[in-house]
Every structure is written in C-alpha cells, then in structure tokens.
Design an enzyme around this catalytic site. Structure first.
Site, PDB file in Angstrom:
ATOM      1  N   GLU A 459       0.727  -1.055  -0.050  1.00 59.78           N
ATOM      2  CA  GLU A 459      -0.073  -0.325   0.075  1.00 59.78           C
ATOM      3  C   GLU A 459       0.985   1.023   0.391  1.00 59.78           C
ATOM      4  O   GLU A 459       1.756   2.010   0.987  1.00 59.78           O
ATOM      5  CB  GLU A 459      -0.917  -0.267   1.350  1.00 59.78           C
ATOM      6  CG  GLU A 459      -1.783   0.944   1.752  1.00 59.78           C
ATOM      7  CD  GLU A 459      -2.565   1.154   2.834  1.00 59.78           C
ATOM      8  OE1 GLU A 459      -2.886   2.506   3.470  1.00 59.78           O
ATOM      9  OE2 GLU A 459      -2.389   0.108   3.364  1.00 59.78           O
ATOM     10  N   ASP A 537      -1.046  -1.778   5.872  1.00 58.41           N
ATOM     11  CA  ASP A 537      -1.171  -1.323   7.271  1.00 58.41           C
ATOM     12  C   ASP A 537      -2.054  -1.946   7.670  1.00 58.41           C
ATOM     13  O   ASP A 537      -3.097  -2.178   7.536  1.00 58.41           O
ATOM     14  CB  ASP A 537      -1.617   0.446   6.702  1.00 58.41           C
ATOM     15  CG  ASP A 537      -0.417   1.515   6.498  1.00 58.41           C
ATOM     16  OD1 ASP A 537       0.800   0.930   5.859  1.00 58.41           O
ATOM     17  OD2 ASP A 537      -1.006   2.821   6.265  1.00 58.41           O
ATOM     18  N   ASP A 539      -4.824  -1.175   9.970  1.00 60.86           N
ATOM     19  CA  ASP A 539      -5.554   0.461  10.319  1.00 60.86           C
ATOM     20  C   ASP A 539      -6.751  -0.084   9.463  1.00 60.86           C
ATOM     21  O   ASP A 539      -6.495  -1.396   8.319  1.00 60.86           O
ATOM     22  CB  ASP A 539      -4.876   1.925  10.580  1.00 60.86           C
ATOM     23  CG  ASP A 539      -4.849   1.661   9.323  1.00 60.86           C
ATOM     24  OD1 ASP A 539      -4.626   1.397   7.746  1.00 60.86           O
ATOM     25  OD2 ASP A 539      -4.249   3.188   8.866  1.00 60.86           O
ATOM     26  N   ASP A 541      -8.019   1.671   6.804  1.00 59.32           N
ATOM     27  CA  ASP A 541      -8.030   1.959   5.917  1.00 59.32           C
ATOM     28  C   ASP A 541      -7.466   0.607   5.174  1.00 59.32           C
ATOM     29  O   ASP A 541      -7.487   0.446   3.427  1.00 59.32           O
ATOM     30  CB  ASP A 541      -6.890   3.480   5.485  1.00 59.32           C
ATOM     31  CG  ASP A 541      -8.126   4.505   5.722  1.00 59.32           C
ATOM     32  OD1 ASP A 541      -8.647   4.199   5.095  1.00 59.32           O
ATOM     33  OD2 ASP A 541      -7.264   5.114   5.510  1.00 59.32           O
TER      34      ASP A 541
END
Length: 671
Positions: A459, A537, A539, A541
C-alpha cells in the site's frame, strides 16, 4: 472465506410442526437394512500414516472435514427417506457429537467379518451401506471414505445406536475398538449418535473447531435437503437469550434451492422478483435447479452432486450453461430485440448478473479435476440441459415482462463485453511482452523460478520504498499500489480491465486474462510468483484496501486463491522498548505481557502504518521468512464467500449495516 494462520505457511507445506414421524418412513417395500447391507472394501492401515490422502490435509480444512463425513452418513439416511432431524454439537473440549433419527447403524453380526456390523462400519475403510446399491440409491460424502476414517483420526470415538428397541454402544481409540458392541439399555427412540475427539497428534496445527464454518455447511445442507431439520450448538459459547443457553442455530428449508438462491442474493439488487426453479427427473437422474437475475456484473453459479460442492464444475454445469444459452438465445432471436445489435451474443452475456444453483443426484458419480470435485458423468449433461430448457421455456412464456428485462440485461452485457475486449487485449499485449514490459514500479527479484519467488503488493509508494530497501532481492519482488484500487464488485468488466493498478497486477504476475472459454479462465501456469502477499497498514484503511484486493482476486483470479498462492502479511502493532531491550507485539495482550515482563519504565510505540517502520524493522517483523507470520487465504465455502463479498462490497447498504452491527464487538477501530 477464511484465513488459515500459521508461522509462514511455507514452513509447513425449524420447527417441530414441520417434522414428520420417522417411523412412517420405513416400509415393507424397502429392503431390510441389516448387517448384510454393509460391505467392507479394504483395510485402513494407511489412514493414520497418510491422513491427507483421505481428508485432504491435516490443517483447519481437514479438521472440519471430519464433521462433514459423519454428518454425511445422516444426510444419506435423509436422502433415502429414513431421517428428518440431524443435530451437531461442539462440546467444551472441542469434541463433536452428531445425532440423527435415522434407522440406526446395524449391529447384528456381519457374516464375512465375524463381528458386529457397527464395528465393521467404524473400523473398515470404505465400509457402509452406501456401497450397497439396495441400501442407498445415491449418497454423499467424499468418495465414500466414511466414518471409519474419522474414527482412525480421533483419539476417542463413541458410537451409540438406538435400534429395534435397544441401545447399543461401542467405544474406540485411534480406530481400534475397546470392547465388543454391547447393549446398554432399552429405548423408544431410533437413530445414531457419534461423539469423537480429533487426535492432536495428527491435527498438530489446531483441534479447535470454527462454529461459523460448521454452521455455514449445515445451512447449505438444509437448503440442499429440504424438509430436513439440521441444528448446530456450540457449548463453548454461552448465550443467555437462547433456549439452550448456548450459541446455536436451527436450519430448515421448505423450498430448498429457491430459498438458497434468495439467501445468496439477499445482498444484491434484484433484476426480477421471482426465482425460476424446477425439480424432477431426467433420464433417471434427479435434477434440481434454481436461478434468478440481479443488477451485478458477475456470474454466481454453484453446483452440487449428492450434496458435494463441485467447485470445479463438470458435466452438470456444462449442461446448465448449454440449456440456459440455447433457450434464452432462441427467445431473444424470436423477440426481435437483437435485430439492431451489430455483433453476436455470446454465452457469457446470458450469465452476467445470474445467480444459480444446480444440484443433481448421481448413483455412481465419476469425479475428475485437481481436487476431485469435477463431475465427469457424460449422461448428466443432457439431463440437466433438457431440464433447464423446459424450465426456462415455460417461465419465459408465462412471464413476458421478466423475459424482456432479462434480454435487455443480456444486450447490455454484450455491449460491455465488446468494450472490454479492447481493454483485455491491451493488458494481454503488455502481459506477454518481455521483462522490459513489466510495470515500471515493480522491483523484481533475481531468481527466475516461480516456486521460490514472492511478490508483495504494498500500500503506497512510501511503504513500497521501505519494503524495497528491506527485502531480500534474490526472491522477493515489490509492487507498490497507489491508494485504494477499484471496487470490482460495483464496476463493469471493461472498467476493471481499464484500471491502471489492476493492469499492473496482471502484468506483474504474468498471467493472462480470462477468455470466454472457462477452461482458459486464468493461465496460472504462467504465474511468476508462487506467493502473492498483500501488505497493508494495520489500520482501518489498510483493512479496506486488503478487502478491495481480495475482492478483485476472488472475482477475477480465484484460481490463485484456490491454488494457495494468496497471503496477507501481518505487520506488528507495537514496539515495546526498555533501554536497549525491544520486542514487537501484534496484539494488545502481547503488548501488555511484554510490558509486564520488563517491570516498568517501558516506552510503547504504536505503528499506524508501514511507513513508520524503517527497512530493517519491516524485514525483521513482516518480511523475514524465519520470523514473519503470513495468513494464507483459503475458500472453505464458495457460496458463503460469494455472499460475504457481495454484501461488503456491493450496493445494498442494509445487509452491510446489519453485518457490521452484528460483528462490531470484534472490530478494532483506530482513533
């Protein structure tokens, strides 16, 4: 869809009123089900030595397959008209208890073996009534390996049979009987109860059952066998609101496949309100079909033979497609709606937005394919084709408004396909080019053997740069992805093939894009990396991007998932430091335990993204095969995976909201 977690995978290659009285299901016209009905085909000496030959593997999938084998025996009784109630219980110790109200396994003396027929069934591989054509017309199960394999792979199994007014019992350890079959009482009940505990010396990865996995299969079986009540209960999980006090569900279907289609399409927008369905026999083969159309751009076609999910398809699927295409094309031609179309309608155009289930019962199924789930019986193709043709012809004549809407959908699909062809050809031209034609952002590895190579889909450019610095250049390639890729669940095919990030994925992996010919859906032999690792990541997102990429793989490169090539990396959440000492943590519990072990004075860093780690840290925690944890993506239940993807990534908001509300307690939302 499930994530099979282990330390770097390469290290280890409804209701009582609807029930019928089971006693009325027996009759003089049926041959007596006795010891003579049981045939022992061969010994089972190799089961414990080579269990994967019998149940596929000794991981999570094989563990759950044990339950399916035992339940299949009860389903066979239901298919024969002798049983209408089946229950599955996950006990506190992860043992399983199954119970049915069938005829009960015979307990009288087996003439050839010289012991009780129950002991023969439980200790001889391939022994059972399903091998006697007079006992069962058709039967399920994975090619008849039977409950004896479950017994061999359990450290303890107890079989209790209620039959002819008596209760009979026998116990076993690792497939060997502990004592002869004995009578332990009298009963008015009829049926078989089996309790087994998987052997942890065989299933070394885990012996913990997933309630969701088993419940999904029980629901599926209830749709495939209408009129049979199937319940599941998990005694490991309390539920004060349920009658039993435990988590559980009861499945019952009046309409069978019609309800199954409605369930699968519950997260999509309907194109027509009805489910088109038929049930009957063609050429002495029982055929059941249900189908409908929605506004999506994907084909969702699921097939079964004797309750086995034939995800590789076969002759029954070919027959369905042929019957569908010829009948709809004939109607569309006669309607005049195709007169202005400047190119030919193709088979795929008739299946865009189609959700369909085909279920056949075959006395002697011949399975082919890599995982032996492709039906090879030629006679089934014409039977299904005839059934579908008759069903559709009648429906289209009786529902002209629906017929018009379907043909309009077909025309739009053909126009979109025509546009997508150009985009597809552009990607293929890039794909077949030499190394110089690889995406500019791809940092390739030096090893040319795909078996040794892995590519990280990372990402963002920043994290991609860090990964490029931290990787082992010999076998690890890096492909940075810019932001969130296209949601393919909502996009027309030509938009998918036009998307730059998706074109880069195709080109980097080296695979060609699917054609109309299903046998060439994805040229997986050209795959340049045998591990495709999604690294995002830790998280919200990052999780969304993972889901978008997985949706793309499921819809357009499912062969990669089924071949075990797709993984998700698991970067740590925390770095816990005290002086020169430091340790990484992947959960809050791990973080707290490390902090406690350091006895105060610690500093804790929360990693919000991959970019917060330097190259050395990323290698140590997430990319180094000696220490990293990869989660391999597998498909345990294709119909459930299809439903979940359409719910999470489709247009319908209410089902998604309901799913989130139900599962919010498990969500870890970053501030």
């Amino acid at each position: 869809m499930s994530e099979e977690a282990n330390k770097d995978e390469e290290a280890n290659k409804k209701n009582e009123g609807k029930k019928t009285n089971p006693e009325h299901l027996t009759g003089d016209n049926k041959r007596a089900y006795s010891a003579d009905s049981i045939q022992a085909l061969e010994g089972m000496e190799h089961v414990r030595m080579r269990p994967s030959m019998y149940i596929g593997d000794v991981g999570v999938r094989g563990l759950h397959h044990l339950v399916y084998e035992v339940v299949d025996n009860s389903i066979d009784e239901a298919m024969g008209g002798h049983c209408d109630t089946i229950s599955v219980v996950i006990n506190e110790d992860n043992s399983i208890t199954t119970k049915d109200n069938g005829r009960g396994i015979p307990v009288d003396l087996h003439k050839k073996e010289g012991v009780s027929a129950l002991e023969v069934v439980m200790t001889k591989i391939g022994a059972g009534g399903k091998f006697d054509k007079d006992s069962y017309k058709v039967s399920g199960g994975l090619h008849g390996v039977g409950v004896s394999v479950v017994n061999a792979l359990s450290n303890h199994l107890r079989a209790t049979v209620h039959r002819d007014g008596k209760i009979w019992e026998q116990e076993y350890e690792r497939g060997k009987s502990l004592y002869p079959v004995k009578s332990i009482g009298e009963t008015d009940y009829r049926g078989t109860i089996v309790t087994f505990h998987p052997d942890d010396t065989i299933f070394t990865q885990t012996i913990e059952y997933s309630y969701e996995t088993l419940a999904n299969r029980m629901r599926e079986l209830s749709f495939l066998n209408k009129g049979v009540t199937i319940s599941i209960m998990d005694k490991r999980q309390k539920d004060k609101d349920s009658e039993t006090g435990y988590v559980g569900e009861t499945f019952y279907s009046d309409e069978g496949l019609k309800e199954f289609v409605r369930f699968l399409d519950g997260t999509r927008e309907n194109l027509i309100q009805n489910v088109i369905a038929m049930e009957g026999e063609k050429n002495d083969i029982p055929v059941e079909v249900a189908m409908t159309y929605n506004t999506s751009y994907t084909e969702n076609l699921h097939s079964y033979v004797n309750n086995i999910n034939t995800h590789e398809g076969g002759t029954h699927l070919s027959g369905f497609r042929r019957g569908l295409t010829s009948t709809l094309k004939k109607y569309a031609d006669s309607s005049g709606m195709l007169d202005k179309l400047k190119f030919e309608i193709q088979g795929d155009d008739f299946r865009e937005g189609l959700t369909a289930i085909v279920s056949v019962k075959v006395a002697e199924p011949q399975f082919e394919g890599q995982t032996k789930t492709k039906l090879g019986n030629r006679e089934v193709s014409s039977a299904v084709s005839q059934a579908v043709s008759e069903m559709l012809t009648n429906y289209l004549e009786e529902h002209p408004d629906d017929a018009k809407v379907i043909v309009q959908k077909v025309i739009l699909a053909a126009q979109a396909r025509h546009a997508a062809t150009k985009a597809r050809e552009m990607v293929q031209r890039k794909t077949v080019m030499s190394i110089g034609g690889l995406p500019g952002k791809l940092s390739d590895c030096s090893d040319q053997d795909p078996v040794n190579c892995e590519v990280f889909l990372v990402e963002g450019d920043s994290a991609g740069g860090t990964a490029k610095q931290g990787r082992d250049r010999n076998f690890q390639a890096i492909l940075p992805l810019r932001g969130k890729i296209l949601n393919v669940e909502k996009a027309m095919p030509h938009r998918v093939f036009d998307n730059e990030e998706i074109k880069n994925i195709y080109t980097a992996l080296g695979v060609t894009i699917g054609t109309e010919d299903d046998s060439k859906a994805l040229n997986i032999e050209k795959l340049r990396y045998h591990k495709v690792v999604i690294m995002c990541d830790a998280d919200v997102d990052g999780s969304h991007i993972e889901t978008l990429i997985l949706t793309f793989f499921f819809r357009y490169m499912r062969e990669l998932i089924e071949g075990g090539h797709v993984y998700i990396a698991t970067p740590p959440l925390y770095l816990v430091k005290k002086g020169q000492k430091k340790r990484y943590a992947w959960t809050d519990e791990e973080r707290d335990a490390i902090a406690d072990s350091y006895s105060g004075g610690v500093s804790i860093q929360r990693y919000k993204g991959l970019g917060e780690m330097n190259a050395e840290q990323l290698w140590d925690t997430t990319m180094n095969p000696d220490f990293r944890t990869l989660r391999r993506i597998t498909i345990d239940n294709a119909t459930e995976a299809d439903r979940i993807f359409s719910m999470l990534m489709g247009d319908e908001v209410p089902p998604r909201r309901e799913f989130i509300e139900k599962n919010a307690v498990y969500a870890n939302i970053d501030a």
